[in-house]
Enzyme design. Sequence first.
Site, short mmCIF file in Angstrom:
data_model
loop_
_atom_site.label_atom_id
_atom_site.label_comp_id
_atom_site.label_asym_id
_atom_site.label_seq_id
_atom_site.Cartn_x
_atom_site.Cartn_y
_atom_site.Cartn_z
N SER A 118 -20.49 38.23 -65.81
CA SER A 118 -21.04 39.59 -65.86
C SER A 118 -21.60 39.94 -67.23
CB SER A 118 -19.95 40.61 -65.50
OG SER A 118 -18.87 40.53 -66.42
N HIS A 173 -24.85 37.16 -60.50
CA HIS A 173 -23.83 38.16 -60.81
C HIS A 173 -23.59 39.06 -59.61
CE1 HIS A 173 -22.59 42.04 -63.07
NE2 HIS A 173 -21.53 41.36 -62.67
N GLU A 220 -27.43 40.19 -59.24
CA GLU A 220 -28.39 39.94 -60.32
C GLU A 220 -28.58 38.43 -60.45
OE1 GLU A 220 -27.89 43.52 -63.51
OE2 GLU A 220 -26.21 42.13 -63.37
N ASN A 237 -24.86 46.28 -66.26
CA ASN A 237 -23.84 46.51 -67.29
C ASN A 237 -24.44 46.94 -68.62
OD1 ASN A 237 -21.88 45.88 -65.45
ND2 ASN A 237 -21.45 43.84 -66.25
#
Length: 584
Positions: A406, A427, A439, A477
């Site tokens: 991540s 991800h 992702e 993120n």
Amino acid sequence: MTTPPARVLGIIGHGTVGAELAAQAVRAGVPLRLLVPDPATAARLTRDYQGADLAADAVQVSSDVSVLTDADIVIEAVPERLDDKVAALREADRVCRPDTVFATTTTSLSVRRTAEASGRADRVAGFHPVPFPGPGRLVELVPSALTGPTVLCELERLAWLLGRTAVRTGDRPGRISAQLLFGFLNGAAAMYGQGHASAEVIDTAMRLGCGMKSGPLETIDRIGVDTLRAALEELASATGNPWLRPAPVLERLAAEGRLGRKSGQGFHTYRSAAADEPDTALQPAEPVAAHRIAVVGSGTMAVGIAEVCARSGFRTTLITRSADKAERARSTAAASLMRASVRGRIPAGVGRAAIALLDTAVGLAAAAEADVVIEAVAEDLDVKREVFRELGRVCRPGALLATSTSSLSVAELAAASGRPADVVGVHFFNPAPVMRLVEIVTTPEAGATALDTAQTLVTALGKEGVRCADRPGFVVNALLFPYLNQAVEMLSSHYADIDTIDTVLRDGCGFPMGPFQLLDVVGLDVSVQIQQVLHQAAPDTCAEPAALLTHLVRTGLTGRKAGAGFRLHDSAAPKSEVKTHAHA
């Protein structure tokens, strides 16, 4: 009980905010007096309202300030410049009664300064509709030190009449909503401007990865690129916070006339200036077959990914370090599949077939014949490197080697494998069986075959894959955790409490959860780890983890999984039921 008669509302300006407030007033049956500077616009609006089958004198529109004479409440909604706002309030002061309540919609300016300069400081408060723009359910009421108590009562009643909930906040630049939301939007603009991802990828990632109703760049286009840039300049000047410094791309787009929906083009191109959706779409990859999948790991994410693969009809092997871990992981996946069947989320036959397709093995040698290997071990660079060294040795030529990291560098893991053309990031988001986004992280060395295989696999798993660059935090993120960190800093400054901040961001700004609710779900320890990675990569723009956040982690209060974080959590209660945590 008889409802008291609606007070007459005056609005100065018919931009994004003024127009929305006017529309809400008309829907609510609140008598409206609308002051617009341009006579031609006033005439057009008069014709529009006359054709709307409203009661006589329900709406009066004029470019003459005398239209406000009988208003009980006057709200200025002019551009975000102090001189313009003060001039609008002073002009209204000349014709309004002494008891008329005034309000300013300012986002970034001081309500106290605006009120003092208006000539009737005790009758002025901030009335900041959230979200901005668009129809919303919430408004931030901002008193100055001189605001009389009856003024806030009048404005709270108006908010109720307009179908909004009023939340009282302090006179601080950006209030709660703009300081957190605009900083988040600014981060998305910066990511686009630096070429890390396309506008479509950023918006899709945040809608699917965070459950937002609108992507951040779509939201900027609705607000107006120039409007956001001006507000950020004021906020950055007032706070000194680098997170709020306008991204250079905002100035570039404004100079090019790409202001968003109102100009027909901004971050997206619109079929018309009033179109709600951008005229763009993600392009799927060409299909590439993948039949045998190995998932390395035994934790929550590994088990969830394995479950998704088996549920989608792939022969899946869950590879762990010991037989005990393998048995527990398979039992967890099987139980999850059966629960999904019982609750009707998947057909019973699909659940049984998935369990039959799910095998376990001990040791990475079991990945030798897999077409795709997905690494999902602990988020530790050294541990992951060692896994990829071994995978590079044992896996067949051409197999896709994917990491579910991540926040770590995909390129470093690719280099460790010795075959970087075969390595990409995939991800998944937790819980993997539920969350739609994946992702797909590319590196300079990643081959086209590997990327197409990953894209096709993600689609076959019922997910939506977005391609993004190998940068700390990828897309979701990298945007989400600085926003969460800023919310903690806001709490630490005693500006607002947990429930107020969560309410404003959830009910006002379109986030599915407030920041503190989300932090407890994600885990405060995970949040600190990701924020540290982001700060190390860009210390000039991304702050260190907030001191309160690291303090709670040190004391073991890591969120829902620990029973307490920013709130106390009852493990026997439904997941939506939370209690305020006394230490926060």
